[in-house]
Design an enzyme around this catalytic site. Sequence first.
Site, mmCIF file in Angstrom:
data_model
loop_
_atom_site.group_PDB
_atom_site.id
_atom_site.type_symbol
_atom_site.label_atom_id
_atom_site.label_comp_id
_atom_site.label_asym_id
_atom_site.label_seq_id
_atom_site.Cartn_x
_atom_site.Cartn_y
_atom_site.Cartn_z
ATOM 1 N N GLU A 124 -5.640 12.026 -12.175
ATOM 2 C CA GLU A 124 -4.299 14.067 -12.295
ATOM 3 C C GLU A 124 -4.796 14.283 -10.728
ATOM 4 O O GLU A 124 -5.590 13.458 -9.992
ATOM 5 C CB GLU A 124 -5.430 14.006 -12.912
ATOM 6 C CG GLU A 124 -5.475 13.956 -14.770
ATOM 7 C CD GLU A 124 -6.235 14.361 -16.152
ATOM 8 O OE1 GLU A 124 -6.564 14.991 -15.656
ATOM 9 O OE2 GLU A 124 -6.383 13.516 -16.552
ATOM 10 N N PRO A 125 -3.994 15.609 -11.066
ATOM 11 C CA PRO A 125 -4.294 16.442 -9.730
ATOM 12 C C PRO A 125 -5.300 17.496 -9.348
ATOM 13 O O PRO A 125 -5.732 16.740 -8.422
ATOM 14 C CB PRO A 125 -3.704 17.693 -10.375
ATOM 15 C CG PRO A 125 -2.213 16.872 -11.240
ATOM 16 C CD PRO A 125 -2.876 16.179 -11.621
ATOM 17 N N ARG A 236 -8.803 -3.583 -10.054
ATOM 18 C CA ARG A 236 -9.767 -3.901 -8.312
ATOM 19 C C ARG A 236 -9.523 -5.570 -7.662
ATOM 20 O O ARG A 236 -9.127 -5.580 -6.217
ATOM 21 C CB ARG A 236 -11.046 -3.558 -8.758
ATOM 22 C CG ARG A 236 -11.727 -2.776 -7.307
ATOM 23 C CD ARG A 236 -12.976 -2.466 -8.014
ATOM 24 N NE ARG A 236 -12.657 -1.084 -8.669
ATOM 25 C CZ ARG A 236 -13.461 -0.840 -9.355
ATOM 26 N NH1 ARG A 236 -14.149 -1.760 -10.585
ATOM 27 N NH2 ARG A 236 -13.654 0.143 -10.165
ATOM 28 N N ILE A 331 -1.053 -5.668 19.334
ATOM 29 C CA ILE A 331 -1.046 -6.873 19.627
ATOM 30 C C ILE A 331 0.609 -6.319 20.020
ATOM 31 O O ILE A 331 1.101 -7.439 21.048
ATOM 32 C CB ILE A 331 -1.177 -8.407 18.694
ATOM 33 C CG1 ILE A 331 -3.040 -8.718 18.491
ATOM 34 C CG2 ILE A 331 -0.139 -9.678 19.136
ATOM 35 C CD1 ILE A 331 -2.952 -9.709 17.571
ATOM 36 N N GLU A 357 -8.439 1.996 -6.263
ATOM 37 C CA GLU A 357 -8.407 0.778 -6.891
ATOM 38 C C GLU A 357 -10.203 1.501 -6.638
ATOM 39 O O GLU A 357 -10.810 0.472 -7.059
ATOM 40 C CB GLU A 357 -8.501 -0.385 -7.236
ATOM 41 C CG GLU A 357 -7.206 -0.394 -7.845
ATOM 42 C CD GLU A 357 -7.161 0.497 -9.183
ATOM 43 O OE1 GLU A 357 -7.630 -0.023 -10.058
ATOM 44 O OE2 GLU A 357 -5.570 -0.046 -9.212
HETATM 45 C C1 LIG Z 1 -0.442 4.820 -2.798
HETATM 46 C C2 LIG Z 1 -1.721 5.171 -4.349
HETATM 47 C C3 LIG Z 1 -0.554 4.582 -5.831
HETATM 48 C C4 LIG Z 1 -1.943 5.173 -6.754
HETATM 49 N N1 LIG Z 1 -1.876 4.339 -7.406
HETATM 50 C C5 LIG Z 1 -2.056 4.622 -9.122
HETATM 51 C C6 LIG Z 1 -1.934 4.300 -9.739
HETATM 52 O O1 LIG Z 1 -0.845 3.795 -10.017
HETATM 53 N N2 LIG Z 1 -2.309 5.112 -11.434
HETATM 54 C C7 LIG Z 1 -3.433 5.906 -11.000
HETATM 55 O O2 LIG Z 1 -4.063 6.203 -11.567
HETATM 56 N N3 LIG Z 1 -3.760 6.412 -9.711
HETATM 57 C C8 LIG Z 1 -3.306 5.488 -8.462
HETATM 58 N N4 LIG Z 1 -2.954 6.444 -7.364
HETATM 59 C C9 LIG Z 1 -4.587 7.028 -7.287
HETATM 60 C C10 LIG Z 1 -6.011 6.304 -6.493
HETATM 61 O O3 LIG Z 1 -6.507 6.091 -8.161
HETATM 62 C C11 LIG Z 1 -7.337 7.424 -6.014
HETATM 63 O O4 LIG Z 1 -5.839 8.295 -5.352
HETATM 64 C C12 LIG Z 1 -8.018 7.320 -6.291
HETATM 65 O O5 LIG Z 1 -9.213 6.979 -7.063
HETATM 66 C C13 LIG Z 1 -9.028 8.285 -4.902
HETATM 67 O O6 LIG Z 1 -9.116 10.078 -5.633
HETATM 68 P P1 LIG Z 1 -8.099 10.398 -4.593
HETATM 69 O O7 LIG Z 1 -6.854 10.515 -4.471
HETATM 70 O O8 LIG Z 1 -8.094 12.296 -5.776
HETATM 71 O O9 LIG Z 1 -9.181 11.101 -3.970
HETATM 72 P P2 LIG Z 1 -11.165 12.160 -4.002
HETATM 73 O O10 LIG Z 1 -11.722 11.492 -5.269
HETATM 74 O O11 LIG Z 1 -10.490 13.560 -4.319
HETATM 75 O O12 LIG Z 1 -11.188 11.592 -2.777
HETATM 76 C C14 LIG Z 1 -11.539 12.275 -1.478
HETATM 77 C C15 LIG Z 1 -11.977 11.566 -0.706
HETATM 78 O O13 LIG Z 1 -13.970 11.692 -0.912
HETATM 79 C C16 LIG Z 1 -14.050 10.518 -0.737
HETATM 80 N N5 LIG Z 1 -14.983 10.576 -2.146
HETATM 81 C C17 LIG Z 1 -15.028 11.090 -3.467
HETATM 82 N N6 LIG Z 1 -16.097 11.285 -3.721
HETATM 83 C C18 LIG Z 1 -17.026 10.616 -3.170
HETATM 84 C C19 LIG Z 1 -18.301 10.497 -2.621
HETATM 85 N N7 LIG Z 1 -19.370 10.344 -4.434
HETATM 86 N N8 LIG Z 1 -19.330 10.062 -2.059
HETATM 87 C C20 LIG Z 1 -18.297 10.293 -0.806
HETATM 88 N N9 LIG Z 1 -17.285 10.637 -1.021
HETATM 89 C C21 LIG Z 1 -16.620 10.517 -1.720
HETATM 90 C C22 LIG Z 1 -13.107 9.787 -1.677
HETATM 91 O O14 LIG Z 1 -13.558 8.180 -1.283
HETATM 92 C C23 LIG Z 1 -12.175 10.356 -0.460
HETATM 93 O O15 LIG Z 1 -12.545 9.360 0.574
HETATM 94 C C24 LIG Z 1 -2.505 6.263 -6.006
HETATM 95 C C25 LIG Z 1 -2.955 6.355 -4.848
HETATM 96 C C26 LIG Z 1 -2.181 6.349 -4.240
HETATM 97 C C27 LIG Z 1 -2.609 6.099 -2.515
#
Ligand SMILES: Cc1cc2nc3c(=O)[nH]c(=O)nc-3n(C[C@H](O)[C@H](O)[C@H](O)COP(=O)(O)OP(=O)(O)OC[C@H]3O[C@@H](n4cnc5c(N)ncnc54)[C@H](O)[C@@H]3O)c2cc1C
Lengths: 377, 82
Positions: A124-125, A236, A331, A357
């Site tokens: 979600e957002p 995953r 490369i 994932e």
């Molecule tokens: C191309 C693409 C396709 C996708 N498809 C789907 C889909 O089909 N369905 C769906 O539901 N979602 C989908 N997603 C969303 C994806 O699952 C999320 O982007 C992912 O779970 C990470 O969440 P976020 O982007 O909100 O990052 P955040 O959760 O906001 O994290 C931001 C950064 O903080 C880091 N972080 C978070 N928690 C911690 C912690 N405890 N300790 C240290 N670092 C942390 C993260 O690793 C990341 O680097 C997709 C995303 C992309 C880019």
Amino acid sequence: MTLTSTAPAPAGAAPVTGRSSARAFVDTHVVPYADAYDSSGRVPEDLLRRAAEAGLWDPLSMDMVTLGEVHEEVGRGCSSLRSLLTVHTMVSWTLRRWGTDAQRDRWSAPLAAGDALGAFCLSEPGAGSDAAGITTTATQTGDGWVIDGVKTWTTGGQRADVFLVFARTATSIGAFLVPRDTPGVTVTPIDDMLGTRASMLATITFDGVALGPDALLGPSGFTAGMVLTGTLDLGRYSVAAGSLGIVQACLEASAGYAARREVGGRPLAELPLIQAKLSDMVTDARAARLLVAEAGRLKDAGESATIMATWVAKYFASTAAARHASEAVQIHGASGCAPGSPVARFYRDAKVMEIIEGSNEVQRITIAGQAERETTR
Amino acid sequence: MSSKTQILDFIRGRYPQAEIDESQDIFALGFVNSLFAMELVMFVEKTFGVTIPNEELRIDNFRTADAMSALVARLTSDLAVA
Ligand SMILES: Cc1cc2nc3c(=O)[nH]c(=O)nc-3n(C[C@H](O)[C@H](O)[C@H](O)COP(=O)(O)OP(=O)(O)OC[C@H]3O[C@@H](n4cnc5c(N)ncnc54)[C@H](O)[C@@H]3O)c2cc1C
């Protein structure tokens, strides 16, 4: 929309039953067109149909080791198609594992035939890594459920026919099957992503979406969280395999280019620094393949150790993909940065693998948590 | 080995630091997350050759090793009848 420039060759697609038939399918129907899909921002209907002819939308007809091999091959050709396959596979598996007879009667056949494509709605957002932070609600009414909330980054959301939506119930997080054409569902395309650009992402808004009592997939109560755990585990696994496919694609492209391209009168392939990059690609591809196969074998055996094995495989394969895609561009020099360069696509796609994932950070936290549990006494 | 002992061994193997016995509520110990719940269900299904139907996936069936082995006994006797 007609995409004449990306229309695959006319031959019908032979059934995909394992690695070699998957490789043939991908080499014929995907590899020559993947860059065009990437720039047009969608996998065309024609390829979706061909994938249906080949049986790719029926992933559960294979064992898990084979599924991993097939998803590796698809990922070698096009991470966008592999992503569509990943989320569809997650929906299909969840339905088979947790669905009631009525739910299976309604969805299994169209999903397996590719007549209905599935998508997975968790993020979600305001909630990504922190799945417990989702705010979409499923409210139980006298005659069913009402879903309210916004899901985003939904792979295949622009195209999917049924969404597997995770929403907060009174007691837990439940999984709901929501047909796209249900009143109150609005799909807003997200175009121009960094990577997997043809995977047709969308934001999906659920505004008072009324569903029958049979929309809930799996148990309610404490074990509802398990539906999500199992679904993500399979996603995953598929992403691990797809990341391995990227490593393999980087290796094949780089080895070919290094043999052809000369600098100072010698092929790149003779330069020790280039050889070092290629040897690391070979080694990591083999290591990732073993990790993916082991996770698949444990899944086929129904062993709970598959969950951690899958985390490890995905962590290894996705970081290897990002590393080697970067080296593959290196490369290729300027050619690797040029429009339509496959390695440029691999580079952008590989970055996504480190985020979806379970991001790298979340993977490390989970893997370290296990190590700590196992060693503390 | 009884199903209760196998279940306890599995839980102790995953959480060696926890001191648990067959009547202890594992949820009250605070380490059961959805990952472990999934592993536990997979372990029970694999080890005892049963499929746990949705309606049996209730927290009370998984609170203690006693409850889990009772669930296994119920499901295996269903198999015998079927
Ligand atoms: C191309 C693409 C396709 C996708 N498809 C789907 C889909 O089909 N369905 C769906 O539901 N979602 C989908 N997603 C969303 C994806 O699952 C999320 O982007 C992912 O779970 C990470 O969440 P976020 O982007 O909100 O990052 P955040 O959760 O906001 O994290 C931001 C950064 O903080 C880091 N972080 C978070 N928690 C911690 C912690 N405890 N300790 C240290 N670092 C942390 C993260 O690793 C990341 O680097 C997709 C995303 C992309 C880019």
